[in-house]
Scaffold this active site. Structure first.
Site, PDB file in Angstrom:
ATOM      1  N   ARG A 208      53.247  36.960  53.915  1.00 37.16           N
ATOM      2  CA  ARG A 208      54.259  37.417  54.909  1.00 37.16           C
ATOM      3  C   ARG A 208      55.905  37.219  54.421  1.00 37.16           C
ATOM      4  O   ARG A 208      56.171  36.271  53.955  1.00 37.16           O
ATOM      5  CB  ARG A 208      53.912  36.942  56.272  1.00 37.16           C
ATOM      6  CG  ARG A 208      52.808  37.175  56.871  1.00 37.16           C
ATOM      7  CD  ARG A 208      52.448  38.538  57.147  1.00 37.16           C
ATOM      8  NE  ARG A 208      51.083  38.656  57.095  1.00 37.16           N
ATOM      9  CZ  ARG A 208      49.909  38.327  58.197  1.00 37.16           C
ATOM     10  NH1 ARG A 208      50.475  37.741  59.245  1.00 37.16           N
ATOM     11  NH2 ARG A 208      48.801  38.879  58.009  1.00 37.16           N
ATOM     12  N   HIS A 209      56.786  37.993  54.967  1.00 29.32           N
ATOM     13  CA  HIS A 209      58.196  38.127  54.779  1.00 29.32           C
ATOM     14  C   HIS A 209      58.844  36.725  55.345  1.00 29.32           C
ATOM     15  O   HIS A 209      58.346  36.629  56.576  1.00 29.32           O
ATOM     16  CB  HIS A 209      58.931  39.267  54.807  1.00 29.32           C
ATOM     17  CG  HIS A 209      60.246  39.207  54.206  1.00 29.32           C
ATOM     18  ND1 HIS A 209      61.290  38.450  54.979  1.00 29.32           N
ATOM     19  CD2 HIS A 209      60.675  40.006  53.238  1.00 29.32           C
ATOM     20  CE1 HIS A 209      62.283  38.856  54.142  1.00 29.32           C
ATOM     21  NE2 HIS A 209      62.171  39.741  52.971  1.00 29.32           N
TER      22      HIS A 209
END
Length: 390
Positions: free
Chosen positions: A234-235
């Site tokens: 995930r960013h």
């Protein structure tokens, strides 16, 4: 030497002669990029050859890794500890534009081939030094391989699951970053020489290069007090932006602004989600990412990856299935862009090898030569001997 009048259809670096003292990966990757663009790269090797000649995978006794990063070069075997070997190098340098080396700082000086010594004789020579930590600083003399630089740069610390161990990037990213920046530095120095007539010494550390390749991390560590931690797939700053599970696999999703998020919610048949107070802004969405991820994966769990990609692409939401590296190299996009091309090797036959990714107008791609056999250039480039110069 560098030509100033080049014909239509020539490669951008045609006429540039590079003396290449590099081995293993960062330096050879740098000079391979320039060989792809037409530079003549003369690779100087010790009698045993570049270490990568002895690193697999192998086919018929030839290293395919060596083939990959030494494409398009010529090999000369020299003993730099001998006066004759050093004299031969000095003769080659009379017609050279660039010297690239990736020894530890101080080694070239022992051979009398350091930048200061050579610039006194060849003031226009662009001299490029690639090392683990650069020519200065407390770590300058330390040896460094890619994994060491990854460990020290922080990139391993921010890669992997939050509750898992630090993780290596799945490519020798420090070496590749170093090779890219070294090639960039070479081009800048050649451009500057056209105006000044003077060649610069370009000093590149792999540690420096990899730190410079992490702007998302640097903005948080240099200018913000927020902790930096691993976020898995995930960013770290935006949501939904990452990899999510579908019925039959995983897909990547990139939703970076409110407009896209509203479109994405509508595509999931959940338009009210865009007005949920937890998800109104990108900052809100990242703060509540676990809850948002659960909503997305509940929606995706009943659909195949292909169905999800079809739905999202229809409304221009950036998304993708997860391809293998093999599939990526064989994809229609990679083929259309000419990212690999064919060379004919004298013993291995036809090989597909990578090519630098830039496209230049009126410049051909392909038509390159394979990595050289050890010392195959001695006879032509060092006519006094077709064997090792001692």
């Amino acid at each position: 030497m560098l030509q100033t009048n080049l014909n239509e259809g020539s490669r951008p670096l045609a006429g540039v002669r590079i003396i290449d003292f590099t081995r293993v990966l960062a330096g050879p990757y740098c000079t391979a990029l320039m060989a792809d663009l037409g530079a003549e790269v003369i690779k100087i090797e010790a009698p045993g050859g570049d270490d990568y000649r002895h690193v697999g995978p192998f086919r018929d006794g030839e290293s395919l890794l060596f083939q990959t990063v030494n494409r398009g070069k010529r090999s000369v075997v020299l003993d730099l500890k001998s006066s004759r070997g050093k004299d031969t190098v000095r003769a080659l340098l009379k017609t050279a534009d660039v010297l690239v080396e990736n020894f530890r700082p101080g080694v070239m000086a022992k051979f009398g081939l350091d930048a200061e010594t050579l610039h006194a004789v060849h003031p226009g020579l662009v001299y490029v030094s690639i090392s683990g930590f650069g020519q200065t600083g407390p770590n300058a003399a330390k040896p460094a391989y890619d994994i060491i630089v990854q460990a020290l740069s922080g990139i391993m610390d921010v890669t992997g699951d939050r509750d898992g161990p630090p993780t290596m990037v799945g490519e020798a990213i420090a070496d590749v970053a170093g090779g890219l920046f070294a090639a960039f530095g070479t081009m800048v120095a050649l451009f500057d020489r056209e105006r000044s007539g003077i060649g610069r010494h370009v000093d590149l550390g792999l540690f420096d290069a990899l730190l410079s390749m992490m702007p998302v991390v640097s903005c948080r560590t240099l200018m913000d007090s927020a902790p930096v931690f691993r976020t898995g797939n995930r960013h770290p700053l935006s949501a939904p932006f990452g990899v999510y599970a579908a019925k039959d696999g995983n897909f990547a999703l990139a939703v970076l602004n409110n407009r896209l998020f509203e479109t994405f919610c509508a595509a999931m048949n959940l338009p009210a989600l865009a007005r949920d107070p937890r998800f109104v802004t990108d900052h809100d969405r990242r703060a509540n990412e676990p809850a948002l991820a659960q909503v997305i994966e509940d929606w995706a769990a009943e659909q195949t990856t292909a169905e999800i990609i079809s739905t999202l692409e229809a409304v221009s939401i950036p998304c993708a299935a997860i391809q293998s590296a093999s599939d990526a190299w064989r994809s229609p996009q990679a083929i259309a862009r000419g990212l690999a091309s064919v060379v004919d090797h004298p013993s291995l036959g036809t090989l597909r090898i990578p090519e630098q990714p830039l496209h230049f107008s009126a410049a051909p791609r392909g038509g390159r030569s394979p990595a050289p056999q050890l010392g195959e250039g001695n006879r032509e480039l060092c006519p006094q001997s077709d064997k090792v110069i001692q």
